[in-house]
Design an enzyme around this catalytic site. Sequence first.
Site, PDB file in Angstrom:
ATOM      1  CG  HIS A  77      -0.706   0.443   2.572  1.00 36.14           C
ATOM      2  ND1 HIS A  77      -0.368  -0.679   3.504  1.00 36.14           N
ATOM      3  CD2 HIS A  77      -0.109   1.661   3.204  1.00 36.14           C
ATOM      4  CE1 HIS A  77       0.365   0.090   4.684  1.00 36.14           C
ATOM      5  NE2 HIS A  77       0.269   1.354   4.383  1.00 36.14           N
ATOM      6  CG  ASP A 108       0.319  -3.827   3.186  1.00 34.97           C
ATOM      7  OD1 ASP A 108       0.451  -3.330   1.916  1.00 34.97           O
ATOM      8  OD2 ASP A 108       0.064  -3.428   4.040  1.00 34.97           O
ATOM      9  CB  SER A 190       2.864   2.093   5.944  1.00 37.71           C
ATOM     10  OG  SER A 190       1.686   2.370   6.757  1.00 37.71           O
ATOM     11  CB  THR A 250     -13.745 -23.508   4.133  1.00 37.24           C
ATOM     12  OG1 THR A 250     -14.835 -24.191   3.979  1.00 37.24           O
ATOM     13  CG2 THR A 250     -13.471 -22.701   2.983  1.00 37.24           C
TER      14      THR A 250
END
Length: 585
Positions: A77, A108, A190, A250
């Site tokens: 990001h 990320d 970040s 799952t």
Amino acid sequence: MQNVFFCALLIIGLLCQAPASADTSNVDPAVLAAQKQRIDVIKAVSPSVVAIFGGAGDGGGSGVLVTSDGYALTNFHVVSGAGNFMKCGLNDGRLYDAVIVSIDPTGDVALIKLLGRNDFPVAKLGNSDTVQVGDWAYAMGNPFLLATDFQPTITYGIVSGVHRYQYPAGTFLEYTDCIQVDSSINPGNSGGPLFNDQGELIGINGRGSFEKRGRVNSGAGYAISINQIKHFWDHLKSGRIVDHASLGATVATGFDAKVDVAEILEDSDAYRKGLRLGDEIVSFAGRPIRSVNQFKNILGIYPAGWTLPLVYRRDEQKTKIYVRLQPLHTAAELQEHVSSPKMLPEEKPDDEDPKQPKMPIPMPHGHPAPPAPPEQYKHLYVPKSGFTNYYFNQKQQERLLQALHAHSNFADRKGNWTLIGKLDNGADFTLTLADKGIGLESGNDVFLQSLETGMPVDEPPGTGGLLAALHHFRLLLSGQSDRFTDFYYLGSEPLDGKNEMVDVMVATQTGTISRWYFNKSDLSLRGCDFYLTENSEPCSIRFEQFRTLNGQKFPGELDVQYENRPVMKLKIDQLKLETTDASGK
């Protein structure tokens, strides 16, 4: 009278100094030693911290150098929307150009490469699996873009939690197995590093818990563990848009508080290996599973395509299987996602007030920032669908192919190849590899894979398409990778989920897929897995006992497996190669 006056001044002076001397001398030496250690650690690691700015001079974040030739880690990001080239400041006050290498939108994480030096200061990687709650931790970076001289800001605190799981917040972002700290992580931090008390890099700062649209640090920040990034390291160097893994199933907490399979795709590798609805997941990747979040935590730190061990229990019987993980997203989903403006983070420094003027790049030496990448660096960015920067994938392809052709040069041997030898049952065989087809003859048995009219098939039956796989092998070895529909460097993974790390090249043709494994230590070819279709069981070929045959280094034995069972071994005694003329005939 003068003597009295000077004596009075001396006494007053000593009295004034006395409290300061007393304060220093009364400080516990252990406190002073701890303070000195903190200062020494900060001095040692600060040169590796990077302040990142968008190519247009706005926005920004932080990063950390991890290789001396300029590779630096940051958040996805941070680089999202920054452009393919950006500016990076180090604590020496210098500003460097940098180019995007790869992104991991789910985790990320992004990899960039600083340019202009090959002796960048680097951070030493630690082991985030050994981090404990209560450990001291330094968060470093450029919060609020405060460092106009690129000196990083340091916040110091403790590790508040480990193995944290952060659900996706309306995006693809998913923080798994992350480190929670109370070291202040503010907007602009970040992508910056989280160091332990020994100055080792244990994480990349990512999320902070802030009051909505405010800038109040709540003492809860989250760092992506460095061990997760180690798993993805070669994938990140591939220049691709990297994806995380899915089991193809799952899990949910059962009535007995155990973690059971709630859903499973029948075309998943886990299903083919025997996992079924209702089975209890006992362990995954060697770690015991005691909760759904714990399972997600472990699964989330691995790249798509890795093969990992899984133990399940059914009817009190434990079974261990090795499962190849499938991608979490389709390539189209990833491509659409990285192009979406929704990916811009809420804690982006300037999104609190969109009307606020952008912060300019600090220029301590007064040099204007060029708006476009320097001419000498433009070639370092190559666009291609599915890739962040195809240039870096090309470099990885060159590295492996050069090593392959240094071992064996088949560039002028594009005619028919004939391999003669014995099967493991003692029978003679002759294997012919040509452009029009691949044939295997042994006794009265003859098998043929046509390459002109027929689609690739399972030939000989029960091998998973051995003959079609050997066609890929001939194209790869003879330098005809341009005949594949797609051909790229994937990254690295443990061979078969339990052996040494290998580099992986992927080739596709007519719907078939081959994954080629190169030993990371000497770049020798270890074998391949060949898939007739994307979700089929692979024909696994492992190369053994390399020999010099017809002047070329060639595997003396092909060990073939299918559906986790041995199929055959081809022991090669002779290799006959036809050359081609300049026209390729």
